[in-house]
Design a protein around this motif. Structure first.
Motif, PDB file in Angstrom:
ATOM      1  N   ILE A 243       0.833  -1.208   0.000  1.00 29.33           N
ATOM      2  CA  ILE A 243       0.000   0.000   0.000  1.00 29.33           C
ATOM      3  C   ILE A 243       0.863   1.251   0.000  1.00 29.33           C
ATOM      4  CG2 ILE A 243      -1.640   1.343   1.370  1.00 29.33           C
ATOM      5  CD1 ILE A 243      -2.841  -1.341   2.304  1.00 29.33           C
ATOM      6  N   ALA A 244       1.922   1.235   0.818  1.00 28.35           N
ATOM      7  CA  ALA A 244       2.823   2.386   0.874  1.00 28.35           C
ATOM      8  C   ALA A 244       3.493   2.632  -0.471  1.00 28.35           C
ATOM      9  CB  ALA A 244       3.879   2.162   1.957  1.00 28.35           C
ATOM     10  N   LEU A 245       3.864   1.542  -1.156  1.00 30.27           N
ATOM     11  CA  LEU A 245       4.517   1.692  -2.451  1.00 30.27           C
ATOM     12  C   LEU A 245       3.564   2.295  -3.489  1.00 30.27           C
ATOM     13  CD1 LEU A 245       6.819   1.290  -4.394  1.00 30.27           C
ATOM     14  CD2 LEU A 245       6.188  -1.117  -4.606  1.00 30.27           C
ATOM     15  N   VAL A 246       2.332   1.779  -3.548  1.00 36.72           N
ATOM     16  CA  VAL A 246       1.363   2.302  -4.509  1.00 36.72           C
ATOM     17  C   VAL A 246       1.052   3.768  -4.206  1.00 36.72           C
ATOM     18  CG1 VAL A 246      -1.022   2.117  -5.319  1.00 36.72           C
ATOM     19  CG2 VAL A 246       0.345   0.046  -5.011  1.00 36.72           C
ATOM     20  N   ALA A 247       0.836   4.081  -2.932  1.00 38.69           N
ATOM     21  CA  ALA A 247       0.523   5.462  -2.553  1.00 38.69           C
ATOM     22  C   ALA A 247       1.672   6.404  -2.894  1.00 38.69           C
ATOM     23  CB  ALA A 247       0.197   5.520  -1.057  1.00 38.69           C
ATOM     24  N   VAL A 251       1.576   9.669  -5.380  1.00 33.73           N
ATOM     25  CA  VAL A 251       1.853  11.012  -4.866  1.00 33.73           C
ATOM     26  C   VAL A 251       3.119  11.594  -5.489  1.00 33.73           C
ATOM     27  CG1 VAL A 251       2.434  12.329  -2.802  1.00 33.73           C
ATOM     28  CG2 VAL A 251       0.641  10.595  -2.700  1.00 33.73           C
ATOM     29  N   ALA A 252       4.188  10.801  -5.517  1.00 35.49           N
ATOM     30  CA  ALA A 252       5.478  11.312  -5.986  1.00 35.49           C
ATOM     31  C   ALA A 252       5.465  11.670  -7.464  1.00 35.49           C
ATOM     32  CB  ALA A 252       6.577  10.287  -5.705  1.00 35.49           C
ATOM     33  N   HIS A 253       4.650  10.968  -8.251  1.00 36.87           N
ATOM     34  CA  HIS A 253       4.652  11.204  -9.689  1.00 36.87           C
ATOM     35  C   HIS A 253       3.386  11.896 -10.187  1.00 36.87           C
ATOM     36  CE1 HIS A 253       8.322   8.837 -10.306  1.00 36.87           C
ATOM     37  NE2 HIS A 253       7.842   8.025  -9.383  1.00 36.87           N
ATOM     38  N   GLY A 254       2.542  12.364  -9.249  1.00 38.96           N
ATOM     39  CA  GLY A 254       1.360  13.132  -9.634  1.00 38.96           C
ATOM     40  C   GLY A 254       0.398  12.363 -10.506  1.00 38.96           C
ATOM     41  N   LEU A 255       0.078  11.125 -10.116  1.00 44.18           N
ATOM     42  CA  LEU A 255      -0.783  10.275 -10.931  1.00 44.18           C
ATOM     43  C   LEU A 255      -2.263  10.417 -10.598  1.00 44.18           C
ATOM     44  CD1 LEU A 255       1.295   6.955 -10.938  1.00 44.18           C
ATOM     45  CD2 LEU A 255       1.575   8.999 -12.334  1.00 44.18           C
ATOM     46  N   TRP A 256      -2.585  11.217  -9.583  1.00 39.45           N
ATOM     47  CA  TRP A 256      -3.981  11.331  -9.163  1.00 39.45           C
ATOM     48  C   TRP A 256      -4.736  12.291 -10.071  1.00 39.45           C
ATOM     49  CZ3 TRP A 256      -6.343   8.094  -6.087  1.00 39.45           C
ATOM     50  CH2 TRP A 256      -7.611   8.404  -5.586  1.00 39.45           C
ATOM     51  N   THR A 332      10.256  -3.809   0.380  1.00 40.96           N
ATOM     52  CA  THR A 332       9.198  -3.122  -0.373  1.00 40.96           C
ATOM     53  C   THR A 332       8.926  -1.755   0.220  1.00 40.96           C
ATOM     54  OG1 THR A 332       8.188  -5.237  -0.979  1.00 40.96           O
ATOM     55  CG2 THR A 332       6.803  -3.281  -1.147  1.00 40.96           C
ATOM     56  N   VAL A 333       8.932  -1.656   1.539  1.00 40.65           N
ATOM     57  CA  VAL A 333       8.759  -0.352   2.190  1.00 40.65           C
ATOM     58  C   VAL A 333       9.894   0.577   1.793  1.00 40.65           C
ATOM     59  CG1 VAL A 333       8.612   0.860   4.391  1.00 40.65           C
ATOM     60  CG2 VAL A 333       7.502  -1.360   4.117  1.00 40.65           C
ATOM     61  N   GLY A 334      11.129   0.050   1.807  1.00 47.27           N
ATOM     62  CA  GLY A 334      12.266   0.853   1.371  1.00 47.27           C
ATOM     63  C   GLY A 334      12.172   1.213  -0.104  1.00 47.27           C
ATOM     64  N   GLY A 335      11.634   0.288  -0.898  1.00 47.16           N
ATOM     65  CA  GLY A 335      11.471   0.548  -2.316  1.00 47.16           C
ATOM     66  C   GLY A 335      10.494   1.667  -2.587  1.00 47.16           C
ATOM     67  N   ALA A 336       9.509   1.847  -1.700  1.00 45.96           N
ATOM     68  CA  ALA A 336       8.554   2.937  -1.868  1.00 45.96           C
ATOM     69  C   ALA A 336       9.259   4.283  -1.850  1.00 45.96           C
ATOM     70  CB  ALA A 336       7.506   2.886  -0.754  1.00 45.96           C
ATOM     71  N   ALA A 351      -0.702   5.951 -15.090  1.00 43.64           N
ATOM     72  CA  ALA A 351      -1.911   6.738 -14.818  1.00 43.64           C
ATOM     73  C   ALA A 351      -2.902   6.512 -15.942  1.00 43.64           C
ATOM     74  CB  ALA A 351      -1.571   8.221 -14.676  1.00 43.64           C
ATOM     75  N   TYR A 352      -4.142   6.168 -15.614  1.00 42.74           N
ATOM     76  CA  TYR A 352      -5.085   5.781 -16.659  1.00 42.74           C
ATOM     77  C   TYR A 352      -5.396   6.918 -17.610  1.00 42.74           C
ATOM     78  CZ  TYR A 352      -8.705   3.227 -19.021  1.00 42.74           C
ATOM     79  OH  TYR A 352      -9.420   2.583 -19.994  1.00 42.74           O
TER      80      TYR A 352
END
Length: 367
Positions: A243-247, A251-256, A332-336, A351-352
């Motif tokens: 979840i942390a990775l997806v979030a 956020v970091a790449h402005g996909l919302w 995975t947490v570190g990968g986020a 991003a769709y």
């Protein structure tokens, strides 16, 4: 071309892909075989010509299907096509249910929403498009062929779980059933968003996570933590890491996607849901690859006697799996955090609602 072919009436069918990304791939496959399918299923006495073209990279969203059909009709008139079919990855709705397709006899154009077709989009398009061409020519009372040849089949009988509805001015829409249609739409959105591309975009993250797991495997504290934590807590740690990775990626790449004048709130919600599902699938597959690699490294790096000495009990293969499980979750947490190092363009493709300018497709009107 033989003498008999020259005297057969010609009907030109245009296939417009908008945006020219995933829909263009489906259109290219369909173009190569559509003339034969039209001769087989519609009328063999016609010389069918199929043209392929691009639509807008970012098609209009605010007008829904009507704006899309207007744009395709303008393209049809400009290119002198007899009828035109638009393939799009826009998830469209009418009266709260997914809209699969719509035909407009007065404009001589039709639209197919590929996500609403589910996972088998090319196969469903093969079944739907000839019937839509037949319907358009029937509604237009085309005189180049005998009227008896234009008895259109019911597209609703060829594609499961869709229903035909009559709109204004005799236009025909095809809608999906409320429950199955929504599930199929979401699955189709993930398919159209090409999660494999997102998976390749996370390659740097995966390499960094492998490095983190290799370091963690040398720490006996992690061995003891894995032995002390139960399956439930390990599952929670894994879920939180994903979840942390997806979030973080969003956020970091402005996909919302935010609603605005061009993007209605319902469409923005669908875009965001498609992005989340695509990234979740890509990160889950990355996690499984990481887990499998970590199990292999642990088996090669940690001798059984050393692990038994640390845990003070006999060990078996499940202990190595548990050790790989916790180290993969922590990595995975570190990968986020490290995901910010990924290529911006590659990650944004997940991003769709984002479509880069096409680089490998060529519109027929351009050459």
């Amino acid at each position: 071309m033989t003498h008999s072919e020259q005297h057969r009436p010609e009907i030109v069918v245009g296939l417009v892909a908008t945006p020219p990304d995933y829909p263009a791939r489906v259109a290219a496959r369909l173009t190569a075989e559509l003339a034969g399918r039209l001769a087989e299923r519609v009328n063999a006495d016609v010389r069918w010509t199929v043209r392929e073209g691009w639509g807008e990279v970012t098609p209009r969203r605010d007008g829904g299907v009507e704006a899309l059909l207007d744009d395709v009709a303008e393209r049809r008139t400009g290119d002198r096509w007899d009828v035109a079919i638009c393939l799009t990855d826009l998830p469209l709705h009418t009266e709260g249910v997914p809209l699969v397709a719509q035909t407009s006899g007065r404009r001589r154009v039709a639209m197919v929403s590929l996500p609403a077709l589910g996972l088998q989009q090319l196969r469903a398009a093969r079944a739907a498009v000839p019937d839509m061409v037949s319907r358009l020519l029937t509604d237009a009372s085309d005189q180049r062929v005998p009227p008896a040849g234009w008895a259109p089949a019911e597209m609703a009988s060829r594609v499961t779980a869709i229903h035909q509805v009559v709109g204004k001015a005799g236009e025909l829409g095809y809608v999906a059933s409320p429950l199955i249609g929504r599930v199929r739409l979401l699955a189709g959105m993930v398919r159209a968003n090409r999660p494999g591309r997102a998976l390749l975009g996370l390659s740097k993250l995966l390499v960094g996570a492998f490095g983190a797991t290799a370091f963690a495997l040398t720490t006996d504290t992690v061995w003891q933590m894995g032995d002390a934590l139960g399956g439930l807590r390990l599952t929670v740690i894994m879920a939180l890491g994903l979840i942390a990775l997806v979030a973080w990626l969003i956020v970091a790449h402005g996909l919302w996607e935010k609603p605005d004048r061009q993007t209605p709130p319902e469409l923005a919600r669908l875009f965001n849901l498609g992005t989340i599902l695509t990234l979740t699938l890509a990160t889950a597959v990355s996690y499984l690859v990481l887990l499998a690699g970590t199990v292999l490294v642990a088996a090669l790096l940690i001798d059984t006697s050393v692990l038994e000495q640390t845990l003070q009990r006999p060990v078996d293969v499940t202990d190595y799996l548990t050790l790989a499980w916790i180290t993969s979750s922590l990595a995975t947490v570190g990968g986020a955090i490290g995901s910010g190092l990924e290529d911006e363009e590659t990650v944004r493709a997940a991003a769709y609602g984002y479509h880069p300018e096409p680089g490998g497709w060529r519109d027929e009107r351009d050459g």
